[in-house]
Design a protein around this motif. Structure first.
Motif, mmCIF file in Angstrom:
data_model
loop_
_atom_site.group_PDB
_atom_site.id
_atom_site.type_symbol
_atom_site.label_atom_id
_atom_site.label_comp_id
_atom_site.label_asym_id
_atom_site.label_seq_id
_atom_site.Cartn_x
_atom_site.Cartn_y
_atom_site.Cartn_z
ATOM 1 N N ALA A 379 54.530 8.464 32.518
ATOM 2 C CA ALA A 379 53.407 7.518 32.560
ATOM 3 C C ALA A 379 52.388 8.155 33.603
ATOM 4 C CB ALA A 379 53.913 6.477 32.974
ATOM 5 N N GLU A 380 53.332 8.640 34.663
ATOM 6 C CA GLU A 380 52.318 9.328 35.904
ATOM 7 C C GLU A 380 51.562 10.632 35.360
ATOM 8 O OE1 GLU A 380 55.148 10.348 38.860
ATOM 9 O OE2 GLU A 380 54.982 8.131 39.744
ATOM 10 N N GLU A 381 52.140 11.289 34.614
ATOM 11 C CA GLU A 381 51.298 12.262 34.051
ATOM 12 C C GLU A 381 50.169 12.066 32.993
ATOM 13 O OE1 GLU A 381 52.558 16.674 31.288
ATOM 14 O OE2 GLU A 381 53.873 15.214 31.907
ATOM 15 N N HIS A 382 50.368 10.898 32.300
ATOM 16 C CA HIS A 382 49.512 10.661 31.297
ATOM 17 C C HIS A 382 48.706 9.484 31.383
ATOM 18 C CE1 HIS A 382 52.534 13.375 29.156
ATOM 19 N NE2 HIS A 382 51.540 13.830 28.609
ATOM 20 N N GLY A 383 48.992 8.842 32.428
ATOM 21 C CA GLY A 383 48.379 7.299 32.677
ATOM 22 C C GLY A 383 47.984 7.192 34.108
ATOM 23 N N SER A 384 47.968 5.923 34.495
ATOM 24 C CA SER A 384 47.481 5.568 35.877
ATOM 25 C C SER A 384 48.833 5.319 36.680
ATOM 26 C CB SER A 384 46.438 4.356 35.702
ATOM 27 O OG SER A 384 47.117 3.375 35.616
ATOM 28 N N GLY A 385 49.754 5.356 36.325
ATOM 29 C CA GLY A 385 51.067 4.921 37.030
ATOM 30 C C GLY A 385 51.377 3.288 36.795
ATOM 31 N N ARG A 386 50.891 2.816 35.520
ATOM 32 C CA ARG A 386 51.040 1.345 35.332
ATOM 33 C C ARG A 386 52.207 1.438 33.897
ATOM 34 N NH1 ARG A 386 46.771 -2.913 35.587
ATOM 35 N NH2 ARG A 386 45.592 -1.440 33.943
ATOM 36 N N VAL A 387 53.242 0.617 34.000
ATOM 37 C CA VAL A 387 53.950 0.412 32.722
ATOM 38 C C VAL A 387 54.235 -1.004 32.730
ATOM 39 C CG1 VAL A 387 54.876 2.883 32.909
ATOM 40 C CG2 VAL A 387 56.301 1.148 34.186
ATOM 41 N N ARG A 388 54.699 -1.388 31.447
ATOM 42 C CA ARG A 388 55.064 -2.890 31.184
ATOM 43 C C ARG A 388 56.543 -2.978 30.423
ATOM 44 N NH1 ARG A 388 52.055 -3.038 34.752
ATOM 45 N NH2 ARG A 388 49.817 -4.164 34.949
ATOM 46 N N THR A 389 56.820 -4.045 30.686
ATOM 47 C CA THR A 389 58.109 -4.406 29.612
ATOM 48 C C THR A 389 57.663 -5.519 28.933
ATOM 49 O OG1 THR A 389 59.039 -5.881 31.310
ATOM 50 C CG2 THR A 389 60.041 -3.719 31.108
ATOM 51 N N THR A 390 58.147 -5.661 27.578
ATOM 52 C CA THR A 390 57.779 -6.925 26.675
ATOM 53 C C THR A 390 58.874 -7.786 26.578
ATOM 54 O OG1 THR A 390 58.208 -6.228 24.562
ATOM 55 C CG2 THR A 390 56.234 -4.985 25.570
ATOM 56 N N ALA A 391 58.305 -8.869 25.986
ATOM 57 C CA ALA A 391 59.585 -9.977 25.662
ATOM 58 C C ALA A 391 60.069 -9.667 24.328
ATOM 59 C CB ALA A 391 58.519 -11.308 25.567
ATOM 60 N N GLU A 392 59.991 -8.573 23.867
ATOM 61 C CA GLU A 392 60.841 -7.937 22.515
ATOM 62 C C GLU A 392 61.477 -6.573 23.017
ATOM 63 O OE1 GLU A 392 60.104 -9.991 20.248
ATOM 64 O OE2 GLU A 392 58.521 -11.013 20.897
ATOM 65 N N GLN A 393 62.044 -6.644 24.119
ATOM 66 C CA GLN A 393 62.697 -5.580 24.528
ATOM 67 C C GLN A 393 62.108 -4.170 24.040
ATOM 68 O OE1 GLN A 393 66.826 -6.196 22.324
ATOM 69 N NE2 GLN A 393 67.355 -7.384 24.079
ATOM 70 N N LYS A 394 60.676 -4.027 24.493
ATOM 71 C CA LYS A 394 59.903 -2.855 24.454
ATOM 72 C C LYS A 394 59.428 -2.516 25.691
ATOM 73 C CE LYS A 394 60.565 -3.067 19.871
ATOM 74 N NZ LYS A 394 61.409 -4.478 19.832
ATOM 75 N N MET A 395 58.754 -1.308 25.754
ATOM 76 C CA MET A 395 58.007 -0.821 26.852
ATOM 77 C C MET A 395 56.888 -0.140 26.375
ATOM 78 S SD MET A 395 60.656 0.688 29.290
ATOM 79 C CE MET A 395 59.562 0.740 30.834
ATOM 80 N N ILE A 396 55.617 -0.247 27.400
ATOM 81 C CA ILE A 396 54.346 0.092 27.281
ATOM 82 C C ILE A 396 53.980 1.055 28.463
ATOM 83 C CG2 ILE A 396 52.077 -0.782 26.839
ATOM 84 C CD1 ILE A 396 52.876 -3.328 25.827
ATOM 85 N N VAL A 397 53.035 1.996 28.206
ATOM 86 C CA VAL A 397 52.465 2.818 29.339
ATOM 87 C C VAL A 397 50.795 2.450 29.109
ATOM 88 C CG1 VAL A 397 51.671 5.031 30.082
ATOM 89 C CG2 VAL A 397 54.188 4.837 29.076
ATOM 90 N N LEU A 398 50.432 2.031 30.041
ATOM 91 C CA LEU A 398 48.854 1.784 30.173
ATOM 92 C C LEU A 398 48.267 2.782 30.644
ATOM 93 C CD1 LEU A 398 49.181 -1.790 32.049
ATOM 94 C CD2 LEU A 398 49.603 -1.155 29.561
ATOM 95 N N ASP A 399 46.777 2.770 30.290
ATOM 96 C CA ASP A 399 45.727 3.515 30.881
ATOM 97 C C ASP A 399 45.639 5.035 30.537
ATOM 98 O OD1 ASP A 399 45.288 1.124 32.290
ATOM 99 O OD2 ASP A 399 46.363 1.689 33.899
ATOM 100 N N VAL A 400 45.923 5.347 29.281
ATOM 101 C CA VAL A 400 46.066 6.678 28.732
ATOM 102 C C VAL A 400 44.871 7.135 28.219
ATOM 103 C CG1 VAL A 400 47.369 8.213 27.248
ATOM 104 C CG2 VAL A 400 48.502 6.312 28.263
#
Length: 565
Positions: A379-400
């Motif tokens: 996430a640091e290499e490809h985005g802005s350093g922000r990640v998220r967890t979801t209410a479905e046991q998933k994850m997201i990398v933001l700002d790519v």
């Protein structure tokens, strides 16, 4: 000693409730503790146990922990004793708590709104590796849970988490637990309104506040402005759902009284529109009603859903407005039904700023500390350093950036984190299960992962949205009643009459699209070993008999019991 129970926030006369006069409601004068849990909370606020953990228990060890703290107040700081290894499901309801307790803990890190920085994620990964034998499960409430935690290590874990802005405060217990939020708040192109400021204000005002640290039971909440309805608002005690008011613009529709477990109830709309700047006030009113009017006599009737069911939406709104807010709420519209059947944000999606967010699916929420550290690096290499967890046991990398998307996807896939998963990988969730949970009867995480593998092998062309939720006991932490295929763990008899692990089956539940509870087929119980055969059989029938465009839940509603057996 705990503080005297607080009174409602207005000078309005206290209501008389009639039928439930003896339910232990503070607001009608019933302050006497009516069960052991209420007595323990009256004796000492759960928030006070932190001092004893830091100054006594972490130094003197597990055997020094007071039983009232061990099986009660420590939950206020996210700590549960985990299940002693080797105890089978048949003994779950038979053994005393001290016989089930291991000398290790589950520790839950609350992640309000699912919002994490890569620095925070890296610290979680490091704590997992150093103190939790590598464990780190993503829950369906956007939290992360460690296992194998020693009481001696808890102060150091807190120090590391709090140094990066994380905490375990009220992650469990009879408290306002984590506030669910849209994991793409503030960035999604189709967002109605960004609920992030409301979540931050709720957290600032109510989390760790001793006026709200003794509730009748746990209190679950959600705030989302996404049209995907991505926080399971129907099964929270209070939820604020993004809507566009024809006169006042974007705001939130107010829902109360949802919850699952052994007495499932969907939340109800109060018909009120709440502007962003008033969400925290309304949250305070709802949680105040729960504190003051909630049922405390019987613990199995202590969730807010029972009070809402008895009062009804109109009376609940009247009390909220007259006794807690001191003003009327604006009437407002209901949220629209979501167009998309998936609401987990998995895949590659454009943000409103032109960059992209990338959602991915671990297997049934199970990851490990080393993987989380690698996700942080990606996430640091490809985005802005922000990640998220979801209410479905998933994850997201933001700002790519667009040029970085494929490289990020390749990096995630190399970690077995699917950005374009099969419906089975994408739609299967599982609770903690008998591996660590003292309430569980059957194994869940490994069973769910194995089921995914089998279904991908047997039904490689199946491409319909489908949720399969695996739960280790009747308490529905994995939302079995609202899944397409919900599996409630229990002991069953196999063909040779032996008692083995298995599941009661719920079929055709849903949230968002025509929300409702799943159908139970009379007498249908499936052993764990038979589970892949059963699910394959039902899905093949669905594929053969469905009408054009018909969802699984719709087909289940009209199918015969023979088709579902």
């Amino acid at each position: 000693m705990a503080a005297t129970p607080p009174t409602p926030a207005t000078d309005a006369p206290r209501r008389k409730t009639g039928r439930h006069r003896g339910e232990g409601q503070w607001a009608v004068g019933h302050f006497t503790p009516l069960n052991a849990n209420e007595q323990a909370k009256k004796d000492d606020d759960g928030l006070n146990v932190r001092t004893r953990i830091e100054t006594i228990y972490s130094k003197a060890g597990f055997d020094s922990i007071d039983p009232g703290d061990l099986r009660g107040r420590m939950r206020w700081w996210g700590l549960y004793t985990q299940r002693k290894p080797g105890i089978d499901g048949g003994k779950t309801a038979v053994l005393a708590p001290e016989e089930l307790d291991d000398e290790f803990f589950m520790l839950r890190v609350r992640i309000d709104g699912g919002r994490l920085t890569t620095r925070q994620l890296r610290v979680i990964g490091e704590v997992s590796e150093e103190f939790a034998r590598g464990t780190a499960d993503i829950t369906d409430r956007q939290n992360i849970q460690f296992h194998w935690i020693r009481i001696e290590d808890v102060p150091e874990i807190w120090r590391r988490l709090e140094a990066v802005g994380l905490s375990t405060t009220e992650a469990c217990g009879d408290t306002p637990r984590v506030i669910l939020g849209s994991p793409v708040a503030g960035i999604a192109e189709d967002e109605i309104i960004d609920g992030t400021p409301a979540i931050e204000e709720i957290h600032r005002r109510f989390i760790g506040d001793r006026d709200f640290s003794n509730l009748p039971r746990k209190f679950k909440s959600a705030v989302s402005g996404s049209p995907l309805l991505d926080v399971a608002h129907e099964i929270n005690d209070v939820a604020f759902v993004g809507v566009e008011h024809p006169e006042h613009g974007p705001g939130f529709d107010l829902w109360v009284g949802g919850g699952l477990s052994t007495n499932p109830k969907l939340g109800v709309r109060l018909g009120a529109w709440v502007p962003l700047e008033e969400v925290a006030d309304v949250f305070g009113g709802v949680i105040g009603i729960f504190r003051d009017y909630g049922y405390r006599r019987l613990r199995n009737r202590a969730r807010l859903k029972f009070l809402v069911a008895d009062w009804g939406a109109r009376e609940f709104r009247r009390v909220l407005e007259e006794e807690y807010l001191g003003r009327a709420l604006v009437d407002g519209p209901a949220p629209e039904q979501p167009v998309a059947q998936w609401r987990d944000h998995v895949g590659v999606h454009r943000q409103k700023d032109g960059r992209f967010y990338v959602g991915f699916a671990p297997r049934v929420g199970r990851v490990d500390g080393a993987t989380l550290t690698k996700i942080a690096a990606l996430a640091e290499e490809h985005g802005s350093g922000r990640v998220r967890t979801t209410a479905e046991q998933k994850m997201i990398v933001l700002d790519v950036p667009e040029a970085q998307v494929q490289s990020l996807v390749a990096g995630l896939e190399a970690l077995d984190l699917r950005v374009a998963p099969s419906p089975f990988r994408r739609g299967t969730m599982a609770c903690t299960g008998i591996e660590f949970c003292k309430l569980a009867i059957v194994e869940t995480k490994a069973r769910g992962a194995a089921l995914i593998d089998e279904l991908e092998r047997r039904l490689p062309d199946f491409d319909e949205p489908l949720t399969i939720n695996v739960n280790g006991c009747p308490n529905a932490c994995a939302r079995i009643q609202v899944a397409d295929i919900g599996l409630k763990g229990q002991l069953v008899l196999d063909d040779e009459g032996r008692q083995v692990e298995g599941f009661q089956v719920h079929l055709g539940g849903a949230l968002g699209l025509e929300a409702g509870f799943g159908r139970k087929v009379r007498g249908l119980k499936v052993t764990s070993e038979e589970l892949p055969d059963y699910v394959e059989r039902v899905l093949r029938r669905f594929a053969k008999e469905r009408n054009d465009g018909e969802r699984f839940a719709q087909w289940v509603a009209r199918a015969s019991e023979d088709d579902l057996s």
